[in-house]
Every structure is written in structure tokens, then in C-alpha cells.
Design a protein around this motif. Structure first.
Motif: not given
Length: 289
Positions: A236-247
């Protein structure tokens, strides 16, 4: 008084008008800077708070104490894995995009053939195609070619959607380069390929730098294709990391802001380093065009 000369009163009026105009311009600039920096300031100072400190201390007060564990948690939870995935995707995509767009723009700008205006018009028309309309077809294509859930599945769409605008801008930029330069090079024995690589391409560095920065920011922040075409966490790339951390930390706003801060810093750093090339590229296109 001779025509074309200002007396003292007219000169004073012109000077006052100039001062008023500059004052208004500076005020608008200050307002713009404040509007731009306020969210960034909010993001940084609140990324150094504990989970509930925002409610107790206020969002625009300096943290007391400064809490650095948010950044430690972000880094130790695989942030650099996402970061390097984004770097690979953006770097490869930009190299391919710049190469293909320059190869396409040169004949459109310099060569005369019957299909030239039609090809150029078709490329311009492609700029109107909404990016997200193609999500399902591209999803099917990546599965068919065995690219699904790989970084290569992102590179193709990123390059394809950056090309129309890039070819359009680079074609207009190359048209402004004097033809006499190529003619002089041909007299010295340069053929068409040498003209392109030794003359046109070096003279187009400002335009290429502008396109690299403009498209690089879009690719770095792209979420829809990355979310659709990548499912393995390690890819996964950084934008997906943001989504994962948010979850994972939906109630811990400071740690989410820490992820956001680390994500935007590379683009801000690159912009600061290459801002002179960006401005030169934009000014060159505006003046020469």
C-alpha cells in the motif's frame, strides 16, 4: 506644460495611487498566507498532543507538554514501508510520463503531417475524461494482465491520465523554441534525433520540471486507484496508510495528524528546493506563448 509630462500634483496623485494599490496587494497576500498556513499550523501543533489534550488545552495553543510519542508510533507501525512504495510508484510514473510526453510533443510541435491537428485535438479531448469513470475497466484490465495487487497496477493509470495535460503543455512549450536553433544544428550535421536529445530536450528543462512537480503532487496524493488496485498491506501507498491509521485510531486525532504531517513534508521539501524551476517554467510558458 509639454504633452506627456506630469506636473507635481499629478505625480503625487500617481504616487498615492501606487501606494494604495501596493497596500491592498500586500493585505490580500497576507490574508492568503494566513489562510494557507493556518491549517498547516493547526496540523503540526496538534500532532504533538496526547489523545484528549485538544479538548482540554484548545486547538491553537502550544502543546504543554510536547508529546513526541505519536511520531514514534507512526514510524514503528510501518510508515516507511508505505513511504517507499509511494516513492517507487511516483518516481517510475514520472520518468515514464516525462519520456512519453516529450517524445509525443516533439513531432506535434515540430513536424508537419496530415494527422497532426487531429492527433493533437484527440489528446486535448482526452483531458476531459473523468479519472474515476475508468476505475472498473482498469480493475478488469489489471486482473486480465496479472498486475492486480502490484505497484505496476498503479503506474499505468498514473502515467495514462497525466499524459494528455503533459503533452498539451509540452507541445505548446516546444513550439516557442526558435526553429533557427534546429536549423543551425542541422547545418552542423545534427539529424532529427540529435536535435531532439541535444537541443530541444535540454531547452525544455523548465517545462519538464513544471510537469514533474505538478503531476508528482497529484500522484503522491492519489487514493482512488490505490485503494481499488492494492489490497496487500505491504504494497500500500501513503494515502492508504492514512486511511489505515484513521481506522485504527479513529478517536486519536493527534496521531492521525502526525501521519498527515509526515506525508506532506516530502512534497513541501521538494517544492521548496525546486520552486525556482517551477516558476521559471510557468513564466517561460506565459511569456513565450
Amino acid at each position: 506644460m509639454e504633452k506627456g509630462y506630469l506636473d507635481d500634483s499629478d505625480f503625487r496623485k500617481a504616487k498615492i495611487k501606487s501606494k494604495i494599490a501596493w497596500t491592498i496587494a500586500i493585505l490580500f497576500a497576507c490574508v492568503q498566507v494566513a489562510l494557507t498556513l493556518t491549517p498547516f499550523f493547526f496540523m503540526i501543533i496538534n500532532s504533538f498532543r496526547k489523545q484528549f489534550d485538544m479538548l482540554q488545552q484548545g486547538v491553537f495553543h502550544l502543546p504543554d507538554p510536547w508529546y513526541f510519542k505519536n511520531y514514534v508510533d507512526v514510524v514503528t507501525h510501518g510508515f516507511f514501508s508505505y513511504f517507499f512504495n509511494s516513492v517507487i510508484v511516483v518516481a517510475v510514473s514520472l520518468v515514464l510520463m516525462l519520456a512519453i510526453s516529450s517524445f509525443a510533443a516533439y513531432p506535434l510541435a515540430r513536424m508537419k503531417f496530415k494527422l497532426n491537428p487531429y492527433i493533437y485535438a484527440l489528446i486535448v479531448a482526452m483531458m476531459s475524461v473523468p479519472m474515476h469513470v475508468t476505475l472498473i475497466p482498469i480493475f478488469k484490465l489489471t486482473q486480465t494482465f496479472g498486475l492486480y495487487d502490484s505497484l505496476w497496477s498503479l503506474i499505468g493509470p498514473y502515467v495514462a491520465f497525466a499524459l494528455p495535460m503533459s503533452v498539451f503543455i509540452l507541445t505548446a512549450f516546444m513550439k516557442t523554441i526558435p526553429k533557427e536553433i534546429e536549423e543551425s544544428a542541422e547545418i552542423d550535421g545534427c539529424n532529427r534525433y540529435q536535435n531532439f536529445f541535444k537541443m530541444i530536450l535540454p531547452l525544455s528543462k523548465s517545462g519538464l520540471s513544471t510537469l514533474a512537480i505538478y503531476n508528482g503532487v497529484s500522484m503522491w496524493n492519489e487514493f482512488a486507484f490505490a485503494n481499488t488496485l492494492i489490497i496487500t498491506p505491504a504494497k500500500k501507498t501513503l494515502p492508504l496508510a492514512l486511511g489505515q491509521f484513521k481506522g485504527e485510531h479513529s478517536l486519536d486525532i493527534p496521531i492521525i495528524l502526525a501521519v498527515l504531517t509526515l506525508s506532506v513534508l516530502p512534497m513541501i521539501t521538494l517544492f521548496i528546493i525546486f520552486q525556482d524551476k517551477l516558476v521559471k517554467g510557468m513564466m517561460a510558458g506565459a511569456v513565450k506563448g
